[in-house]
Scaffold this motif. Structure first.
Motif, PDB file in Angstrom:
ATOM      1  N   VAL A   1       0.857  -1.176   0.000  1.00 50.24           N
ATOM      2  CA  VAL A   1       0.000   0.000   0.000  1.00 50.24           C
ATOM      3  C   VAL A   1       0.897   1.231   0.000  1.00 50.24           C
ATOM      4  CG1 VAL A   1      -1.703   1.313   1.325  1.00 50.24           C
ATOM      5  CG2 VAL A   1      -1.860  -1.183   1.205  1.00 50.24           C
ATOM      6  N   PRO A   2       0.699   2.191  -0.911  1.00 50.20           N
ATOM      7  CA  PRO A   2       1.545   3.399  -0.953  1.00 50.20           C
ATOM      8  C   PRO A   2       1.604   4.099   0.400  1.00 50.20           C
ATOM      9  CG  PRO A   2       0.149   3.299  -2.900  1.00 50.20           C
ATOM     10  CD  PRO A   2      -0.330   2.209  -1.974  1.00 50.20           C
ATOM     11  N   LEU A   3       2.739   4.726   0.679  1.00 51.26           N
ATOM     12  CA  LEU A   3       2.947   5.410   1.949  1.00 51.26           C
ATOM     13  C   LEU A   3       1.824   6.400   2.249  1.00 51.26           C
ATOM     14  CD1 LEU A   3       4.690   6.248   4.405  1.00 51.26           C
ATOM     15  CD2 LEU A   3       5.879   7.838   2.879  1.00 51.26           C
ATOM     16  N   ALA A   4       1.478   7.255   1.289  1.00 51.32           N
ATOM     17  CA  ALA A   4       0.455   8.273   1.529  1.00 51.32           C
ATOM     18  C   ALA A   4      -0.895   7.647   1.850  1.00 51.32           C
ATOM     19  CB  ALA A   4       0.321   9.195   0.309  1.00 51.32           C
ATOM     20  N   ASP A   5      -1.206   6.517   1.219  1.00 51.90           N
ATOM     21  CA  ASP A   5      -2.472   5.845   1.496  1.00 51.90           C
ATOM     22  C   ASP A   5      -2.455   5.192   2.874  1.00 51.90           C
ATOM     23  OD1 ASP A   5      -3.496   6.622  -0.898  1.00 51.90           O
ATOM     24  OD2 ASP A   5      -3.417   4.654  -1.858  1.00 51.90           O
ATOM     25  N   ALA A   6      -1.299   4.664   3.289  1.00 49.61           N
ATOM     26  CA  ALA A   6      -1.182   4.081   4.618  1.00 49.61           C
ATOM     27  C   ALA A   6      -1.369   5.159   5.680  1.00 49.61           C
ATOM     28  CB  ALA A   6       0.173   3.400   4.781  1.00 49.61           C
ATOM     29  N   VAL A   7      -0.791   6.330   5.442  1.00 49.26           N
ATOM     30  CA  VAL A   7      -0.956   7.447   6.375  1.00 49.26           C
ATOM     31  C   VAL A   7      -2.424   7.864   6.431  1.00 49.26           C
ATOM     32  CG1 VAL A   7      -0.407   9.884   6.780  1.00 49.26           C
ATOM     33  CG2 VAL A   7       1.407   8.287   6.151  1.00 49.26           C
ATOM     34  N   TYR A   8      -3.072   7.879   5.269  1.00 47.92           N
ATOM     35  CA  TYR A   8      -4.501   8.219   5.248  1.00 47.92           C
ATOM     36  C   TYR A   8      -5.307   7.201   6.039  1.00 47.92           C
ATOM     37  CZ  TYR A   8      -9.296   8.769   3.903  1.00 47.92           C
ATOM     38  OH  TYR A   8     -10.663   8.912   3.977  1.00 47.92           O
ATOM     39  N   ALA A   9      -5.040   5.911   5.816  1.00 52.66           N
ATOM     40  CA  ALA A   9      -5.772   4.865   6.522  1.00 52.66           C
ATOM     41  C   ALA A   9      -5.643   5.041   8.031  1.00 52.66           C
ATOM     42  CB  ALA A   9      -5.247   3.487   6.112  1.00 52.66           C
ATOM     43  N   SER A  10      -4.443   5.333   8.498  1.00 58.56           N
ATOM     44  CA  SER A  10      -4.188   5.507   9.925  1.00 58.56           C
ATOM     45  C   SER A  10      -4.879   6.747  10.474  1.00 58.56           C
ATOM     46  CB  SER A  10      -2.681   5.601  10.184  1.00 58.56           C
ATOM     47  OG  SER A  10      -2.404   5.633  11.563  1.00 58.56           O
ATOM     48  N   SER A  11      -5.207   7.694   9.588  1.00 60.76           N
ATOM     49  CA  SER A  11      -5.790   8.978   9.997  1.00 60.76           C
ATOM     50  C   SER A  11      -7.282   9.080   9.717  1.00 60.76           C
ATOM     51  CB  SER A  11      -5.076  10.124   9.261  1.00 60.76           C
ATOM     52  OG  SER A  11      -3.679  10.058   9.428  1.00 60.76           O
ATOM     53  N   ALA A  12      -7.872   8.017   9.149  1.00 59.37           N
ATOM     54  CA  ALA A  12      -9.283   8.056   8.736  1.00 59.37           C
ATOM     55  C   ALA A  12     -10.193   7.926   9.948  1.00 59.37           C
ATOM     56  CB  ALA A  12      -9.558   6.953   7.720  1.00 59.37           C
ATOM     57  N   LEU A  13     -10.370   9.013  10.661  1.00 62.69           N
ATOM     58  CA  LEU A  13     -11.192   9.047  11.867  1.00 62.69           C
ATOM     59  C   LEU A  13     -12.630   8.720  11.507  1.00 62.69           C
ATOM     60  CD1 LEU A  13     -11.078   9.750  14.908  1.00 62.69           C
ATOM     61  CD2 LEU A  13     -11.692  12.094  14.272  1.00 62.69           C
ATOM     62  N   PRO A  14     -13.196   7.647  12.089  1.00 65.36           N
ATOM     63  CA  PRO A  14     -14.560   7.230  11.746  1.00 65.36           C
ATOM     64  C   PRO A  14     -15.575   8.364  11.829  1.00 65.36           C
ATOM     65  CG  PRO A  14     -13.506   5.586  13.116  1.00 65.36           C
ATOM     66  CD  PRO A  14     -12.585   6.771  13.103  1.00 65.36           C
ATOM     67  N   VAL A  15     -16.488   8.389  10.891  1.00 68.13           N
ATOM     68  CA  VAL A  15     -17.543   9.383  10.714  1.00 68.13           C
ATOM     69  C   VAL A  15     -17.006  10.632  10.020  1.00 68.13           C
ATOM     70  CG1 VAL A  15     -19.297  10.859  11.796  1.00 68.13           C
ATOM     71  CG2 VAL A  15     -18.895   8.554  12.669  1.00 68.13           C
ATOM     72  N   PHE A  16     -15.820  11.092  10.411  1.00 61.97           N
ATOM     73  CA  PHE A  16     -15.256  12.283   9.786  1.00 61.97           C
ATOM     74  C   PHE A  16     -14.731  11.983   8.380  1.00 61.97           C
ATOM     75  CE2 PHE A  16     -15.235  13.400  14.228  1.00 61.97           C
ATOM     76  CZ  PHE A  16     -15.543  14.751  14.227  1.00 61.97           C
ATOM     77  N   TYR A  17     -13.960  10.890   8.246  1.00 64.09           N
ATOM     78  CA  TYR A  17     -13.384  10.525   6.958  1.00 64.09           C
ATOM     79  C   TYR A  17     -13.744   9.088   6.595  1.00 64.09           C
ATOM     80  CZ  TYR A  17     -10.551  14.740   7.393  1.00 64.09           C
ATOM     81  OH  TYR A  17     -10.148  16.043   7.517  1.00 64.09           O
ATOM     82  N   PRO A  18     -13.901   8.787   5.312  1.00 68.75           N
ATOM     83  CA  PRO A  18     -14.239   7.416   4.918  1.00 68.75           C
ATOM     84  C   PRO A  18     -13.032   6.487   5.066  1.00 68.75           C
ATOM     85  CG  PRO A  18     -13.860   8.757   2.969  1.00 68.75           C
ATOM     86  CD  PRO A  18     -13.828   9.694   4.148  1.00 68.75           C
ATOM     87  N   PRO A  19     -13.285   5.210   5.282  1.00 67.04           N
ATOM     88  CA  PRO A  19     -12.191   4.248   5.388  1.00 67.04           C
ATOM     89  C   PRO A  19     -11.402   4.154   4.081  1.00 67.04           C
ATOM     90  CG  PRO A  19     -14.255   3.317   6.190  1.00 67.04           C
ATOM     91  CD  PRO A  19     -14.604   4.576   5.479  1.00 67.04           C
ATOM     92  N   LEU A  20     -10.170   3.665   4.189  1.00 61.81           N
ATOM     93  CA  LEU A  20      -9.392   3.343   2.993  1.00 61.81           C
ATOM     94  C   LEU A  20      -9.749   1.916   2.598  1.00 61.81           C
ATOM     95  CD1 LEU A  20      -6.976   4.097   1.041  1.00 61.81           C
ATOM     96  CD2 LEU A  20      -5.584   2.664   2.559  1.00 61.81           C
ATOM     97  N   GLU A  21     -10.164   1.730   1.363  1.00 62.83           N
ATOM     98  CA  GLU A  21     -10.537   0.405   0.891  1.00 62.83           C
ATOM     99  C   GLU A  21      -9.408  -0.212   0.076  1.00 62.83           C
ATOM    100  OE1 GLU A  21     -14.673  -0.090  -0.490  1.00 62.83           O
ATOM    101  OE2 GLU A  21     -14.899   2.066  -0.102  1.00 62.83           O
ATOM    102  N   VAL A  22      -8.999  -1.399   0.467  1.00 60.12           N
ATOM    103  CA  VAL A  22      -7.908  -2.112  -0.195  1.00 60.12           C
ATOM    104  C   VAL A  22      -8.261  -3.598  -0.288  1.00 60.12           C
ATOM    105  CG1 VAL A  22      -5.461  -2.723  -0.145  1.00 60.12           C
ATOM    106  CG2 VAL A  22      -6.195  -0.494   0.723  1.00 60.12           C
ATOM    107  N   ASP A  23      -8.342  -4.113  -1.496  1.00 60.97           N
ATOM    108  CA  ASP A  23      -8.578  -5.546  -1.710  1.00 60.97           C
ATOM    109  C   ASP A  23      -9.764  -6.084  -0.914  1.00 60.97           C
ATOM    110  OD1 ASP A  23      -6.336  -5.569  -3.366  1.00 60.97           O
ATOM    111  OD2 ASP A  23      -4.985  -6.064  -1.716  1.00 60.97           O
TER     112      ASP A  23
END
Length: 289
Positions: free
Chosen positions: A157-179
């Motif tokens: 998973v690209p670095l920027a996407d991993a950082v996004y996934a770790s920062s995707a606060l529920p309700v505020f931001y949507p989850p990162l979808e992977v596979d």
């Protein structure tokens, strides 16, 4: 081991002392929304004291600051990025929330805005740009397990996407979808992942706790509405988890740094300069105690 000094109910102290840091200290950066900008101030203090982490574990905004540091970025550049940050860089309302059946939307804010911002700030070469090991956590929305990205873990998973996934606060931001899986904020499970640094071989750990405090202003929370109530509930759960992790710690020597951040919001852009300076002050206090 013992807990060091406390100041106005803010634990700013250490187990052991600076001499216990050895040659393999790891830095653990917790999550706390924009308050996590204070971690840049901590990095400044560490740099001035000649302390250079040999590895970093980052959660939520701690994953972003950790990626900056692991790539070799100087604290001065991070400081400039923080001061230049604007609400529009990370917050754009998902207007569909106001539509009929808007309650079925995945988040209040548009994930693309935050994700694009991370892609803009982080090195184009991603994981290859990391000069020291970096580990980032996110939580699987399906089974609740913690997924680790980085050194010795997933790097597909690209670095920027991993950082996004770790920062995707529920309700505020949507989850990162992977596979076929969906990942949300790493703080949901491990808001201060000391144990992961221990497992990675740290001889000592510097843990930075920038999460919300034990109490909140009920009147203010209710006036702000359902998002503030949701965020306060999340804060209560992560506060208890962080306190348990620190109180029960029996791993390598730990320097625990907690800046004074009570009363500040997750998206308090007006207080960025305070966050930077307070992170620096708290770290200097812990290191000089």
């Amino acid at each position: 081991m013992r807990l060091g000094s406390t100041e106005n109910s803010h634990n700013i102290g250490m187990f052991g002392n600076l001499g216990d840091l050895g040659d393999n200290p790891w830095l653990v950066l917790g999550g706390g929304g924009l308050k996590g900008i204070s971690e840049v101030g901590v990095l400044r203090a560490l740099s001035e004291d000649g302390i250079h982490p040999s590895g970093i574990v980052g959660t939520s905004i701690g994953s972003l600051i950790g990626a900056f540091a692991a790539s070799g970025m100087d604290w001065k550049e991070m400081w400039e990025i923080a001061l230049a940050m604007d609400r529009r860089d990370v917050v754009q309302v998902n207007r569909r929330v106001a539509w009929i059946n808007g309650i079925r939307q995945r988040s209040v804010f548009r994930g693309e805005t935050l994700r694009d911002y991370f892609w803009k700030l982080l090195p184009e070469s991603g994981w290859e740009a990391m000069k020291i090991p970096l580990l980032i956590n996110a939580v699987d929305l399906g089974d609740g397990s913690t997924e680790w990205f980085g050194a010795g873990a997933r790097m597909d998973v690209p670095l920027a996407d991993a950082v996004y996934a770790s920062s995707a606060l529920p309700v505020f931001y949507p989850p990162l979808e992977v596979d076929g899986r969906a990942f949300v904020d790493g703080g949901t499970s491990h808001p201060l992942a000391l144990q992961r640094a221990h497992e990675a071989g740290a001889s000592a750990i510097i843990g930075v706790d920038v999460g919300a405090g034990e109490t909140g202003d009920v009147k203010s929370i209710l006036e702000q509405g359902m998002l503030a109530v949701h965020q306060r509930i999340f804060a209560i759960m992560t506060w208890r988890r962080r306190q348990e992790v620190v109180a029960e710690w029996d791993g390598p020597p730990l320097i625990y740094i907690r800046p004074r951040l009570e009363g500040y919001g997750t998206f308090d852009f007006k207080s960025v300069e305070y966050f930077l300076e307070e992170g620096y002050r708290a770290a200097k206090k812990a290191l000089e105690d």
